[in-house]
Design an enzyme around this catalytic site. Structure first.
Site, PDB file in Angstrom:
ATOM      1  N   ARG A 142      -2.870 -22.018  18.507  1.00 21.08           N
ATOM      2  CA  ARG A 142      -1.513 -22.051  17.976  1.00 21.08           C
ATOM      3  C   ARG A 142      -1.564 -21.677  16.497  1.00 21.08           C
ATOM      4  O   ARG A 142      -2.428 -22.157  15.754  1.00 21.08           O
ATOM      5  CB  ARG A 142      -0.879 -23.428  18.140  1.00 21.08           C
ATOM      6  CG  ARG A 142      -0.427 -23.754  19.560  1.00 21.08           C
ATOM      7  CD  ARG A 142       0.734 -22.872  19.993  1.00 21.08           C
ATOM      8  NE  ARG A 142       1.230 -23.173  21.323  1.00 21.08           N
ATOM      9  CZ  ARG A 142       0.849 -22.560  22.426  1.00 21.08           C
ATOM     10  NH1 ARG A 142      -0.096 -21.631  22.381  1.00 21.08           N
ATOM     11  NH2 ARG A 142       1.394 -22.868  23.592  1.00 21.08           N
ATOM     12  N   GLU A 167       6.392 -16.985  15.859  1.00 21.84           N
ATOM     13  CA  GLU A 167       6.121 -15.826  16.700  1.00 21.84           C
ATOM     14  C   GLU A 167       7.432 -15.254  17.220  1.00 21.84           C
ATOM     15  O   GLU A 167       8.286 -16.013  17.667  1.00 21.84           O
ATOM     16  CB  GLU A 167       5.228 -16.217  17.887  1.00 21.84           C
ATOM     17  CG  GLU A 167       3.813 -16.533  17.464  1.00 21.84           C
ATOM     18  CD  GLU A 167       2.880 -16.777  18.647  1.00 21.84           C
ATOM     19  OE1 GLU A 167       3.375 -16.916  19.793  1.00 21.84           O
ATOM     20  OE2 GLU A 167       1.666 -16.823  18.425  1.00 21.84           O
ATOM     21  N   HIS A 211      -0.590 -12.507  20.539  1.00 24.23           N
ATOM     22  CA  HIS A 211      -0.622 -13.627  21.495  1.00 24.23           C
ATOM     23  C   HIS A 211      -0.881 -13.115  22.914  1.00 24.23           C
ATOM     24  O   HIS A 211      -0.168 -13.465  23.861  1.00 24.23           O
ATOM     25  CB  HIS A 211       0.685 -14.432  21.445  1.00 24.23           C
ATOM     26  CG  HIS A 211       0.504 -15.852  21.920  1.00 24.23           C
ATOM     27  ND1 HIS A 211       1.265 -16.898  21.449  1.00 24.23           N
ATOM     28  CD2 HIS A 211      -0.348 -16.396  22.837  1.00 24.23           C
ATOM     29  CE1 HIS A 211       0.899 -18.018  22.046  1.00 24.23           C
ATOM     30  NE2 HIS A 211      -0.086 -17.733  22.893  1.00 24.23           N
TER      31      HIS A 211
END
Length: 322
Positions: free
Chosen positions: A240, A269, A288
């Site tokens: 994260r 994000e 990601h």
């Protein structure tokens, strides 16, 4: 018939991914696919289960769903759900932690980033595209993984997969976490040693983060902890984004206090153009992608849906995080 609200954020596939997810639910479920939990107020109001793929589920969303029985995260992480509000309502929140659905690709992406940093792949590629034979300039910074120490922060299902690969690369493994793993697990991972986080940072040539994001782990690597790392060390984050103070990391890279960083996750994000790490020296970035191969997405969907199906059948839930 139970009502399922499937929340899939646009940046992880949105309605298209949600539609595919909906096809694997049991017949006794009525599925509504949205890209935000409050997009369809009527569906939220009637929902018995919310299954969410990185779509925030806030206290307001929970309050607007009087029939809600379960929040199922279609991911390893669960930081985008208001756990305190769920606990107050007595609504269980689950992830897919024990399924191992993401561990293969997250481990592979971790090593992809580590290898890209060690071999200077991004600057080498960029230089060649620009007709610059960069070998004389890069050869002093190209390194091997063999013989280096990898520090793993969080030796869970994913951390163990990373450690197994590190052993194959002849790396020494150390790890930080709330408690040591079983001796047989440590032996299987090349004699992995349990250290405090600060000792791990002082020791490691590579640091890889695999911890959940909680109030206690937010900015786990802040300026003070980043200063403990060797100037030749690399930081890799596939967990994260908020586990690292991104400004402090940008400062350390700019000052040459770290050799580089490989990041697959950001806070927020998608990242904004103001993120200094986008222009920091010696970084390798990916959007990601560590949990989103074709194979991984199928495993994630099946694991999350199976837990929901078990709930609908009055069977015990797995991976309850709140």
């Amino acid at each position: 018939m139970k009502n399922i609200l499937a929340v899939v954020s646009p940046h992880v596939g949105g309605r298209t991914a949600g539609a595919a997810l909906a096809t694997v639910f049991p017949e006794q479920a009525r599925v509504t696919v949205v890209e935000a939990a409050d997009e369809d107020p009527a569906a939220l109001r009637e929902a018995h289960v919310i299954i969410t793929g990185l779509g925030p589920v806030t206290a307001a969303h929970l309050a607007a769903a009087p029939h809600l029985e379960l929040v199922q995260c279609a991911s390893h992480g669960f930081d985008y759900v208001d756990l305190d509000a769920a606990r107050e309502r007595g609504i269980p929140v689950c992830n897919i932690g024990s399924s191992g659905a993401e561990k293969q690709n997250v481990a592979e992406q971790t090593f992809a980033l580590m290898l890209a940093l060690a071999k200077q792949l991004v600057p080498a590629h960029t230089a060649l595209v620009e007709a610059d034979w960069a070998l004389p300039r890069l050869q002093q910074s190209i390194t091997e993984l063999s013989g280096k120490t990898l520090g793993i922060v969080g030796l869970g299902h994913i951390g163990e997969e990373v450690a197994r690969r590190a052993v194959a690369f002849d790396m020494t493994v150390v790890y930080a976490g709330p408690r040591p793993v079983a001796p047989e697990t440590a032996a299987r991972l090349g004699g992995a040693r349990h250290l405090s986080l600060d000792d791990l940072l002082r020791t490691s040539d590579y640091v890889s983060l695999h911890a959940p994001l909680t109030d206690g782990t937010r900015h786990l690597l802040d300026a003070e902890r980043l200063a403990l790392l060797k100037p030749t060390a690399f930081v890799v984050n596939t967990a994260r984004g908020a586990l690292i103070d991104q400004d402090a990391l940008a400062d350390a890279l700019a000052a040459g206090a770290l050799a580089g960083a490989g990041l697959d996750v950001f806070d927020p994000e998608p990242p904004t153009a103001a993120l200094r790490l986008l222009k920091a020296p010696n970084v390798v970035l990916s959007p990601h992608v560590a949990g989103v191969t074709r194979e991984t997405l199928v495993r994630i969907a099946l694991a999350a849906v199976q837990n929901v199906a078990d709930h609908l059948a009055d069977k015990p839930l797995r991976d309850v995080v709140a």
